[in-house]
Design a protein around this motif. Sequence first.
Motif, short mmCIF file in Angstrom:
data_model
loop_
_atom_site.label_atom_id
_atom_site.label_comp_id
_atom_site.label_asym_id
_atom_site.label_seq_id
_atom_site.Cartn_x
_atom_site.Cartn_y
_atom_site.Cartn_z
N UNK A 124 0.84 -1.20 0.00
CA UNK A 124 0.00 0.00 0.00
C UNK A 124 0.88 1.26 0.00
N UNK A 125 1.97 1.23 0.78
CA UNK A 125 2.89 2.38 0.83
C UNK A 125 3.40 2.67 -0.58
N UNK A 126 3.79 1.61 -1.29
CA UNK A 126 4.30 1.79 -2.64
C UNK A 126 3.24 2.42 -3.55
N UNK A 127 2.03 1.89 -3.47
CA UNK A 127 0.96 2.43 -4.33
C UNK A 127 0.57 3.85 -3.94
N UNK A 128 0.60 4.12 -2.63
CA UNK A 128 0.28 5.47 -2.16
C UNK A 128 1.29 6.47 -2.72
N UNK A 129 2.59 6.12 -2.66
CA UNK A 129 3.62 7.05 -3.13
C UNK A 129 3.59 7.20 -4.65
N UNK A 131 0.75 9.53 -5.30
CA UNK A 131 1.16 10.89 -4.95
C UNK A 131 2.10 11.45 -6.02
N UNK A 132 2.97 10.58 -6.56
CA UNK A 132 3.89 11.01 -7.62
C UNK A 132 3.07 11.47 -8.83
N UNK A 133 1.99 10.76 -9.08
CA UNK A 133 1.14 11.12 -10.21
C UNK A 133 0.50 12.49 -9.98
N UNK A 134 0.04 12.73 -8.75
CA UNK A 134 -0.54 14.05 -8.41
C UNK A 134 0.52 15.13 -8.61
N UNK A 135 1.74 14.88 -8.10
CA UNK A 135 2.82 15.88 -8.21
C UNK A 135 3.12 16.20 -9.67
N UNK A 136 3.19 15.14 -10.47
CA UNK A 136 3.49 15.34 -11.89
C UNK A 136 2.40 16.18 -12.55
N UNK A 137 1.15 15.92 -12.18
CA UNK A 137 0.04 16.67 -12.80
C UNK A 137 0.07 18.14 -12.39
N UNK A 138 0.76 18.46 -11.29
CA UNK A 138 0.87 19.87 -10.83
C UNK A 138 2.25 20.45 -11.17
N UNK A 166 7.84 18.18 -10.75
CA UNK A 166 8.48 17.01 -11.35
C UNK A 166 9.57 16.40 -10.44
N UNK A 167 10.22 17.25 -9.63
CA UNK A 167 11.24 16.74 -8.71
C UNK A 167 10.60 15.87 -7.64
N UNK A 168 9.50 16.34 -7.07
CA UNK A 168 8.80 15.57 -6.03
C UNK A 168 8.27 14.27 -6.64
N UNK A 169 7.80 14.35 -7.90
CA UNK A 169 7.27 13.15 -8.57
C UNK A 169 8.38 12.10 -8.71
N UNK A 170 9.56 12.56 -9.13
CA UNK A 170 10.69 11.63 -9.30
C UNK A 170 11.07 11.01 -7.95
N UNK A 171 11.13 11.86 -6.93
CA UNK A 171 11.49 11.43 -5.58
C UNK A 171 10.49 10.37 -5.08
N UNK A 172 9.20 10.62 -5.31
CA UNK A 172 8.18 9.70 -4.80
C UNK A 172 8.11 8.40 -5.60
N UNK A 173 8.42 8.50 -6.90
CA UNK A 173 8.43 7.26 -7.70
C UNK A 173 9.56 6.36 -7.23
N UNK A 174 10.68 6.99 -6.92
CA UNK A 174 11.80 6.21 -6.42
C UNK A 174 11.46 5.59 -5.07
N UNK A 183 -5.47 4.20 -3.16
CA UNK A 183 -5.00 5.30 -2.30
C UNK A 183 -5.75 6.60 -2.64
N UNK A 184 -5.74 7.60 -1.74
CA UNK A 184 -6.37 8.89 -2.07
C UNK A 184 -5.71 9.50 -3.30
N UNK A 185 -6.51 10.19 -4.12
CA UNK A 185 -5.93 10.75 -5.36
C UNK A 185 -5.82 12.27 -5.34
N UNK A 186 -6.50 12.93 -4.41
CA UNK A 186 -6.48 14.40 -4.39
C UNK A 186 -5.78 14.97 -3.17
N UNK A 187 -4.98 15.99 -3.39
CA UNK A 187 -4.25 16.65 -2.30
C UNK A 187 -4.40 18.15 -2.47
#
Length: 170
Positions: free
Chosen positions: A19-24, A27-34, A37-45, A76-80
């Motif tokens: 679940x942690x993996x899917x949650x992050x 979240x990476x997807x949310x970051x990328x959509x906003x 891109x750095x946070x998205x890369x960090x969270x994907x890793x 996981x939640x999709x909106x932040x």
Amino acid sequence: MLSKEILDKLNNQIDVEFYSSNLYLQMASWCESKNYTGAAKFLMEHADEEMEHMRRIFNYINNTGAQAIIPALEQPPIDYDSLPHVFKEIYKHECYVTSTINELVATTTAENDYSTLNFLQWYVAEQHEEEHLFMGIVNRMDMIEGSRTGLLMIDKELSASADARAAGTK
Ligand code: OFO
């Protein structure tokens, strides 16, 4: 050989790490959509790291002759509200993961299962590191009080941190 209670708890931990993996990843997807891109890369890793945490437990269970169980996917939640909101949720989630590891450790101690207790030491150290990491990010985000420039600066730092982790220098 694992007791039924410890096997159930280890299988539950597989669920928590998955679940942690899917949650992050979400979240990476949310970051990328906003455009963070750095946070998205960090969270994907980080999502990949959580899958490795899951695989360690999977292998441990199977090496004892018991059967690891793959859980059903939970959405996981999709909106932040904001980037700080994402990282506050991560910190909260990591504290929850620590509590599940601590509970497992307490059970192995109560049952004198020293092999599993020894196996779990890696997770105890890892959770300490992760709580420290995410608390630091949350604190830095609090310091800039929502400034757009500050957030973009942190996004850049997260990108550099992801690169350093991927290169094994952090
Ligand atoms: Fe970040 O949680 Fe795994 O162990």
